[in-house]
Design an enzyme around this catalytic site. Structure first.
Site, PDB file in Angstrom:
ATOM      1  N   GLY A   1       1.801   3.040  -2.316  1.00  0.00           N
ATOM      2  CA  GLY A   1       2.735   3.098  -3.441  1.00  0.00           C
ATOM      3  C   GLY A   1       4.028   2.312  -3.252  1.00  0.00           C
ATOM      4  O   GLY A   1       4.948   2.430  -4.069  1.00  0.00           O
TER       5      GLY A   1
ATOM      6  N   ARG B   1       3.562  11.319   7.174  1.00  0.00           N
ATOM      7  CA  ARG B   1       2.507  12.321   7.314  1.00  0.00           C
ATOM      8  C   ARG B   1       2.300  12.611   8.793  1.00  0.00           C
ATOM      9  O   ARG B   1       2.001  11.717   9.572  1.00  0.00           O
ATOM     10  CB  ARG B   1       1.222  11.794   6.671  1.00  0.00           C
ATOM     11  CG  ARG B   1       0.109  12.826   6.591  1.00  0.00           C
ATOM     12  CD  ARG B   1      -0.980  12.380   5.628  1.00  0.00           C
ATOM     13  NE  ARG B   1      -1.573  11.118   6.031  1.00  0.00           N
ATOM     14  CZ  ARG B   1      -2.031  10.200   5.177  1.00  0.00           C
ATOM     15  NH1 ARG B   1      -1.975  10.387   3.892  1.00  0.00           N
ATOM     16  NH2 ARG B   1      -2.562   9.086   5.630  1.00  0.00           N
TER      17      ARG B   1
ATOM     18  N   SER C   1       0.856  -1.187   0.000  1.00  0.00           N
ATOM     19  CA  SER C   1       0.000   0.000   0.000  1.00  0.00           C
ATOM     20  C   SER C   1       0.889   1.233   0.000  1.00  0.00           C
ATOM     21  O   SER C   1       2.116   1.124   0.105  1.00  0.00           O
ATOM     22  CB  SER C   1      -0.944   0.001   1.203  1.00  0.00           C
ATOM     23  OG  SER C   1      -0.229  -0.211   2.375  1.00  0.00           O
TER      24      SER C   1
ATOM     25  N   ASP D   1      -7.676   8.121   3.252  1.00  0.00           N
ATOM     26  CA  ASP D   1      -6.875   9.284   3.677  1.00  0.00           C
ATOM     27  C   ASP D   1      -7.301  10.570   2.953  1.00  0.00           C
ATOM     28  O   ASP D   1      -7.396  11.630   3.570  1.00  0.00           O
ATOM     29  CB  ASP D   1      -5.359   9.025   3.604  1.00  0.00           C
ATOM     30  CG  ASP D   1      -4.866   8.519   2.262  1.00  0.00           C
ATOM     31  OD1 ASP D   1      -5.678   8.413   1.318  1.00  0.00           O
ATOM     32  OD2 ASP D   1      -3.658   8.231   2.163  1.00  0.00           O
ATOM     33  N   THR D   2      -7.629  10.470   1.660  1.00  0.00           N
ATOM     34  CA  THR D   2      -8.059  11.681   0.946  1.00  0.00           C
ATOM     35  C   THR D   2      -9.366  12.235   1.518  1.00  0.00           C
ATOM     36  O   THR D   2      -9.675  13.414   1.336  1.00  0.00           O
ATOM     37  CB  THR D   2      -8.256  11.406  -0.565  1.00  0.00           C
ATOM     38  OG1 THR D   2      -9.318  10.448  -0.724  1.00  0.00           O
ATOM     39  CG2 THR D   2      -7.001  10.855  -1.210  1.00  0.00           C
TER      40      THR D   2
ATOM     41  N   GLU E   1     -11.766   4.302  -5.452  1.00  0.00           N
ATOM     42  CA  GLU E   1     -10.883   5.148  -6.262  1.00  0.00           C
ATOM     43  C   GLU E   1     -11.119   4.943  -7.757  1.00  0.00           C
ATOM     44  O   GLU E   1     -11.175   3.810  -8.229  1.00  0.00           O
ATOM     45  CB  GLU E   1      -9.414   4.832  -5.942  1.00  0.00           C
ATOM     46  CG  GLU E   1      -9.034   5.106  -4.501  1.00  0.00           C
ATOM     47  CD  GLU E   1      -7.596   4.693  -4.191  1.00  0.00           C
ATOM     48  OE1 GLU E   1      -6.746   4.690  -5.097  1.00  0.00           O
ATOM     49  OE2 GLU E   1      -7.337   4.363  -3.023  1.00  0.00           O
TER      50      GLU E   1
ATOM     51  N   GLU F   1      -9.181   0.977  -7.377  1.00  0.00           N
ATOM     52  CA  GLU F   1      -9.145   0.099  -6.198  1.00  0.00           C
ATOM     53  C   GLU F   1     -10.034   0.696  -5.126  1.00  0.00           C
ATOM     54  O   GLU F   1     -10.647   1.742  -5.349  1.00  0.00           O
ATOM     55  CB  GLU F   1      -7.708  -0.075  -5.698  1.00  0.00           C
ATOM     56  CG  GLU F   1      -7.048   1.227  -5.283  1.00  0.00           C
ATOM     57  CD  GLU F   1      -5.916   1.027  -4.272  1.00  0.00           C
ATOM     58  OE1 GLU F   1      -5.532  -0.103  -3.965  1.00  0.00           O
ATOM     59  OE2 GLU F   1      -5.439   2.063  -3.774  1.00  0.00           O
TER      60      GLU F   1
HETATM   61  N1  LIG Z   1      -2.845   2.042 -14.040  1.00  0.00           N
HETATM   62  C1  LIG Z   1      -2.514   3.265 -13.612  1.00  0.00           C
HETATM   63  N2  LIG Z   1      -2.428   4.286 -14.488  1.00  0.00           N
HETATM   64  C2  LIG Z   1      -2.081   5.534 -14.075  1.00  0.00           C
HETATM   65  N3  LIG Z   1      -1.785   5.840 -12.811  1.00  0.00           N
HETATM   66  C3  LIG Z   1      -1.845   4.876 -11.887  1.00  0.00           C
HETATM   67  C4  LIG Z   1      -2.224   3.533 -12.235  1.00  0.00           C
HETATM   68  N4  LIG Z   1      -2.203   2.786 -11.110  1.00  0.00           N
HETATM   69  C5  LIG Z   1      -1.841   3.623 -10.109  1.00  0.00           C
HETATM   70  N5  LIG Z   1      -1.624   4.863 -10.559  1.00  0.00           N
HETATM   71  C6  LIG Z   1      -1.230   6.050  -9.742  1.00  0.00           C
HETATM   72  O1  LIG Z   1      -0.620   5.597  -8.540  1.00  0.00           O
HETATM   73  C7  LIG Z   1      -1.436   5.921  -7.395  1.00  0.00           C
HETATM   74  C8  LIG Z   1      -1.376   4.809  -6.362  1.00  0.00           C
HETATM   75  O2  LIG Z   1      -1.894   3.613  -6.934  1.00  0.00           O
HETATM   76  P1  LIG Z   1      -2.787   2.618  -6.079  1.00  0.00           P
HETATM   77  O3  LIG Z   1      -3.901   3.370  -5.464  1.00  0.00           O
HETATM   78  O4  LIG Z   1      -3.128   1.462  -6.924  1.00  0.00           O
HETATM   79  O5  LIG Z   1      -1.680   2.180  -5.017  1.00  0.00           O
HETATM   80  P2  LIG Z   1      -1.704   1.976  -3.470  1.00  0.00           P
HETATM   81  O6  LIG Z   1      -0.323   1.585  -3.108  1.00  0.00           O
HETATM   82  O7  LIG Z   1      -2.810   1.062  -3.132  1.00  0.00           O
HETATM   83  O8  LIG Z   1      -1.990   3.393  -2.910  1.00  0.00           O
HETATM   84  P3  LIG Z   1      -2.805   3.758  -1.586  1.00  0.00           P
HETATM   85  O9  LIG Z   1      -2.669   2.620  -0.651  1.00  0.00           O
HETATM   86  O10 LIG Z   1      -2.099   5.010  -1.129  1.00  0.00           O
HETATM   87  O11 LIG Z   1      -4.193   4.030  -2.070  1.00  0.00           O
HETATM   88  C9  LIG Z   1      -2.825   6.160  -7.970  1.00  0.00           C
HETATM   89  O12 LIG Z   1      -3.599   6.968  -7.115  1.00  0.00           O
HETATM   90  C10 LIG Z   1      -2.468   6.818  -9.307  1.00  0.00           C
HETATM   91  O13 LIG Z   1      -2.110   8.167  -9.125  1.00  0.00           O
HETATM   92 MG   LIG Z   2      -4.870   3.940  -3.919  1.00  0.00          MG
END
Ligand SMILES: Nc1ncnc2c1ncn2[C@@H]1O[C@H](COP(=O)(O)OP(=O)(O)OP(=O)(O)O)[C@@H](O)[C@H]1O
Ligand SMILES: [Mg+2]
Length: 386
Positions: free
Chosen positions: A150, A354, A148, A275-276, A256, A268
């Site tokens: 990123g 954060r 998570s 958080d947003t 999202e 997802e």
């Molecule tokens: N297929 C995609 N195309 C373009 N941008 C993407 C894509 N997948 C992810 N991103 C970018 O990366 C961000 C994080 O991706 P994602 O929400 O899948 O990851 P995460 O690690 O679960 O993040 P979090 O846990 O913070 O929500 C997205 O909000 C978007 O800005």
């Molecule tokens: Mg996300």
């Protein structure tokens, strides 16, 4: 009611405050002492939440009516058992377990429910990743199935990036299985979170969409309402209702989406406050996202969610490692009109952690960009010191 909160960060803290205000009891759990939510809860436990035996122990000890996960990194397989014991897992054991693994939730959304997502493949080796990249095309995004914020996520632009992306994903992976998802890069114009409230015996409700900007895998600013066409909003709501219904249970979800020229893509979801969604602490709605989550969980009917003001949030990040960090600039941010802030009380800092959030609001007629810019400037006044 007795609530066992699994995860005690800033989102958990606001949830505990909401619960305290209507006389509920909360035991806050995390892997370290003095976590934000523990500071306002009735009791606390420090355990490794990925350890099923430890989870079993504290569930048996506290005998909660509800288990409310605040994070993903929990041995969620145990949740099915707790449900059988008559404990309500929020929103449901299935929701918590499916969203912990990108594969489960993506296959549910895309294959079972037919929601529009970026083209994707899975890979368990660098060679498989190469095949996946060929299938979805470049540029594409690689993410560990279990991660998570990123972590382990990178973008592949040329074939030279594939090996690097694989290594990076392996290092950023949580859990025992190393597998990644590779997704076509969606050239979105903006991204939104649609806070969706599933209620027991009452209709599903939606908050006004929240826009946000991400950097290094974490959100930097969010604003509500986000600009969106009626058609896109309708499609997003339809998808959110389908996926939350399939996951079951009552509670607030953060769903999202990407908004692109060719429509809305499901990305997802979090089966809990997002958080947003901290922007709702700026007084944008009749209830903030934590109050909504709590009410839905307790089966307290929510008649409607109303957007009262436009608002924005901007994060305050630490830049260094430190113990018991302090803050300056409180009087500066406090002097700004229509501005507020939260300092989370984290007992230590590390780069990019954060630590606080600035909140601004104004009338619904005010351009949202202006309100967001004020939040960014307000956040810059709060400084974290080691
Ligand atoms: N297929 C995609 N195309 C373009 N941008 C993407 C894509 N997948 C992810 N991103 C970018 O990366 C961000 C994080 O991706 P994602 O929400 O899948 O990851 P995460 O690690 O679960 O993040 P979090 O846990 O913070 O929500 C997205 O909000 C978007 O800005
Ligand atoms: Mg996300």
């Amino acid at each position: 009611m007795k609530i066992l909160l699994l995860g005690s960060g800033e989102l958990g803290k606001e949830f505990v405050i909401a619960a305290q205000r209507i006389g509920q009891t909360v035991i806050a759990v995390d892997s370290y002492k003095n976590a934000p939510a523990m500071q306002v809860a009735h009791g606390f436990e420090v355990i490794n939440m990925l350890d099923g035996t430890e989870l079993d122990r504290i569930v048996a000890k506290h005998k909660p009516d509800f288990i409310v996960p605040e994070i993903e990194a929990i041995r969620t397989e145990r949740f099915y058992d707790y449900e059988k014991q008559g404990i309500i897992v929020v929103p449901s054991a299935k929701a918590a377990n499916f969203t912990m693994n990108r594969k489960a939730i993506r296959d549910l959304a895309s294959k079972e429910l037919g929601l529009k997502t970026a083209a994707y493949r899975y890979a368990t080796t660098a060679l498989e990743l190469q095949k996946g990249v060929e299938a979805v095309g470049m540029p594409c995004v690689v993410k560990p199935l279990m991660s998570s914020s990123g972590k382990g996520q990178s973008t592949i632009k040329t074939t030279d990036d594939i090996e690097k992306a694989w290594q990076y994903a392996v290092e950023g992976s949580r859990g025992d299985v190393v597998e990644v998802i590779v997704e076509a890069f969606v050239k979105f114009n903006s991204e939104i979170t649609l806070l969706t409230v599933s209620q027991n015996n009452n209709p599903t409700l939606f908050c006004a969409p929240i826009g946000h900007r991400q950097e290094r895998g974490d959100y930097q600013e969010s604003w509500q309402p986000a600009r969106i066409s009626d058609q896109d909003l309708y499609e997003a709501q339809d998808m959110a209702e389908k996926v939350t219904e399939a996951l079951g249970g009552a509670g607030l979800f953060g769903v999202e989406f990407f908004l692109a020229n060719d429509g809305v893509y499901f990305s997802e979801l979090s089966p809990r406050p997002h958080d947003t969604g901290m922007v709702t602490l700026a007084g944008t709605q009749n209830f903030n996202e934590f109050e909504l989550h709590l009410r839905a969980i307790l089966s307290l009917p929510i008649c409607s969610i109303t957007l009262e003001k436009a608002g924005a949030s901007a994060v305050v990040l630490a830049s260094q490692n430190s113990i018991n960090p302090t803050f300056t600039g409180l009087e500066k941010i406090a002097a700004l009109p229509k501005t507020d802030f939260r300092i989370f009380g984290k007992p230590s800092s590390r780069p990019y952690r954060r630590m606080a959030v600035a909140l601004t609001n104004d009338t619904l007629e005010t351009p949202i960009e202006e309100i967001t810019e004020r939040a960014i400037q307000a956040a810059a006044l709060l400084k974290v010191h080691s």
